[in-house]
Design an enzyme around this catalytic site. Structure first.
Site, PDB file in Angstrom:
ATOM      1  N   HIS A 117       0.811  -1.214   0.000  1.00  0.00           N
ATOM      2  CA  HIS A 117       0.000   0.000   0.000  1.00  0.00           C
ATOM      3  C   HIS A 117       0.849   1.271   0.000  1.00  0.00           C
ATOM      4  O   HIS A 117       0.324   2.360   0.189  1.00  0.00           O
ATOM      5  CB  HIS A 117      -0.956   0.019   1.198  1.00  0.00           C
ATOM      6  CG  HIS A 117      -0.322  -0.433   2.486  1.00  0.00           C
ATOM      7  ND1 HIS A 117      -0.842  -1.449   3.249  1.00  0.00           N
ATOM      8  CD2 HIS A 117       0.811  -0.035   3.109  1.00  0.00           C
ATOM      9  CE1 HIS A 117      -0.063  -1.633   4.307  1.00  0.00           C
ATOM     10  NE2 HIS A 117       0.929  -0.800   4.241  1.00  0.00           N
ATOM     11  N   TYR A 170      17.239   1.999   2.521  1.00  0.00           N
ATOM     12  CA  TYR A 170      17.575   1.416   1.218  1.00  0.00           C
ATOM     13  C   TYR A 170      18.678   2.184   0.508  1.00  0.00           C
ATOM     14  O   TYR A 170      19.117   1.797  -0.572  1.00  0.00           O
ATOM     15  CB  TYR A 170      16.336   1.387   0.320  1.00  0.00           C
ATOM     16  CG  TYR A 170      15.111   0.832   0.987  1.00  0.00           C
ATOM     17  CD1 TYR A 170      15.196  -0.269   1.835  1.00  0.00           C
ATOM     18  CD2 TYR A 170      13.862   1.415   0.803  1.00  0.00           C
ATOM     19  CE1 TYR A 170      14.083  -0.774   2.464  1.00  0.00           C
ATOM     20  CE2 TYR A 170      12.738   0.905   1.429  1.00  0.00           C
ATOM     21  CZ  TYR A 170      12.852  -0.184   2.258  1.00  0.00           C
ATOM     22  OH  TYR A 170      11.746  -0.682   2.893  1.00  0.00           O
TER      23      TYR A 170
END
Length: 488
Positions: A171, A258
């Site tokens: 989502h 990341y």
């Protein structure tokens, strides 16, 4: 219509309830069966009681069954939904705690980075067991909907090695679009049309149009910097937007894990994060949130059960993809969303074998991806670094090759920015030993890992992280909720 949906990991009580009520917002789906399965009989009992109460309160013919026998739940199912966390919060705590000893500070640790890679090692053998059951006892044309992280690794394993029809669902895209619509002053998120593409948790809004008008980088930067809340909570995302030219779907805390630039030094971490909520970068933030949520649910369960007596309100159907995909497949009402699938050329400058997250349309013919998308070069380069780690991690999980696992962790962008090869080798040994009960493919490697650890002279540290908060008590949570209610 009458068909069966199996939910694996249905003990994720709040999320299971959301999926259940979303699906029952589709009028044609009232007469279906939900088969719940989980390792915990206790959790199964709680969620079944809640769903039974919903069915009763709404006068529905819907059937709800619950069993710890996963194969029985999957038998005959047309759709199988997974929302499992293998190892639960116990293993998750090690995903955060052990890397901290080596200087690796994670906010979530469930996608890549040291924690996400080990999470994938625990999940993938179980995912393959799910796929075996699906091939053998589910409906002939069964579709596997994976909600569990690490999304790309789990979906990669299910497609490449499990050999089942799989789509990964998240989502992050929807939440990012809601933010953008808000800062641009839209009355509704529906006013925003967008193309968002990349890989899970590293998807990029490469085309934005508000009521048909194209939004460029400068307008979006100005809008975010002027927003009284997001300008503080999303400092890192805004910085990436300025440098890359496009906005990332993922939260400030998630995105920071990341990239090799923002979480590698404690002073840099505190500069870029915001402590108003866990998702903006707090050390181990999601672990704390998950622990508090579990404790809250256990204590306040009677309130959740009472709330289940309310009528289903279709206007409050969530933007989770699952119910909309099922509706499109079964009724042919077309749905547009963002799905995790094997690339196969959809994104031109990412590898064909990678699991991408990109726009697609669903109807009775299946999920049809919009092909021919090319990412900006910086976005593609960032995605590539993660894809290479994901590929090695999946192959390590399948083969049980601890040396390949160590190489995967070594090549993770944040790990590589913080730790030396010697530290990575020892850290992986320590994590594999600590989580051995959930890592059957590494059983042969555990004795040697223990031996290496017993002889190691490498120094580590007991570090809580740059921005750690303690788990709040039920009393503290009650006081906070009461204060928020009074403020409203």
């Amino acid at each position: 219509m009458s068909f069966k949906i199996a939910i694996i990991g249905a003990g994720s009580v709040g999320f299971t309830k959301k999926l259940f009520t979303d699906i029952l917002c589709v009028p044609e789906f009232k007469d279906i069966e939900f088969a719940l399965t989980d390792l915990s009989e206790h959790n199964l009992g709680m969620i079944k009681a809640i769903l039974d109460r919903i069915v009763e309160a709404n006068g529905l013919p819907t059937r709800v069954t619950a069993t710890t026998d996963r194969r029985k739940a999957i038998e005959g199912a047309r759709y199988i939904i997974s929302c499992v966390r293998v190892g639960g919060l116990e293993a998750y705590a090690d995903d955060i705690r052990i890397p901290l000893k080596y200087g690796i500070d994670q906010c979530v640790g469930d996608t890549i980075c040291a924690g996400g890679i080990l999470y994938g090692q625990r999940n993938i053998p179980v995912i393959l067991d799910f796929c075996k059951d699906i091939r053998e006892v589910a409906d002939t044309n069964a579709k596997f909907l994976n909600y569990a992280n690490p999304m790309a690794m789990n979906t990669w394993a299910a497609i490449e090695y499990g050999k089942v029809d799989t789509v990964g669902l998240c989502h992050g895209v929807q939440h990012g679009a809601e933010q953008i619509a808000a800062v641009l002053g839209a009355k509704s998120p529906r006013e925003l049309d967008y193309v968002c593409s990349g890989i899970n948790h590293q998807t990029w809004f490469i085309d934005l149009r508000l009521n048909g008008r194209k939004i460029d980088k400068d307008e979006l930067v100005a809008a975010f910097e002027a927003h009284p809340v997001y300008s503080q909570q999303e400092k890192l995302r805004i910085d990436v937007l300025k440098r890359f030219g496009v906005y990332s779907t993922e939260s400030n805390g998630h995105l920071s894990e990341y990239l090799p630039w923002y979480r590698k030094r404690p002073d840099e971490i505190t500069r870029w994060i915001d402590m108003s909520d866990w998702i903006h970068g707090e050390t181990g933030g999601y672990l704390r949130y998950s622990t508090e949520t579990r404790n809250w649910f256990e204590t306040e369960y009677p309130q959740f059960l009472e709330a289940a007596s309310k009528p289903i309100d279709a206007s409050k159907r969530s933007n989770e993809h699952a119910s909309h995909i099922l509706e499109a497949l079964e009724t042919n009402r077309v749905y547009r969303g963002h799905f995790n699938v094997k690339n196969d050329g959809v994104i031109t400058n990412l590898p064909r074998d990678a699991i991408i997250e990109s726009p697609g349309f669903v109807d009775r013919f299946g999920i049809n991806m919009a092909a021919g998308i090319t990412l900006p070069e910086a976005c593609a380069a960032t995605c590539m670094a993660s894809i290479n780690v994901q590929r090695m991690s999946v192959h390590a999980a399948i083969s049980g090759d601890i040396d390949l696992l160590k190489l995967a962790v070594l090549h993770d962008p944040l790990v590589g920015a913080v730790s030396t090869p010697e530290e990575v080798w020892q850290m992986v040994d320590e994590m594999v030993v600590a989580q051995a009960q959930w890592l059957p493919q590494y059983a042969h490697a555990v004795p040697a890992a223990k031996e290496r650890l017993s002889k190691s002279t490498l120094k580590t540290r007991e570090w809580a992280g740059a921005a750690r908060r303690n788990v709040r008590s039920i009393e503290e949570l009650r006081a906070e909720k009461a204060a928020l209610k009074q403020a409203v």
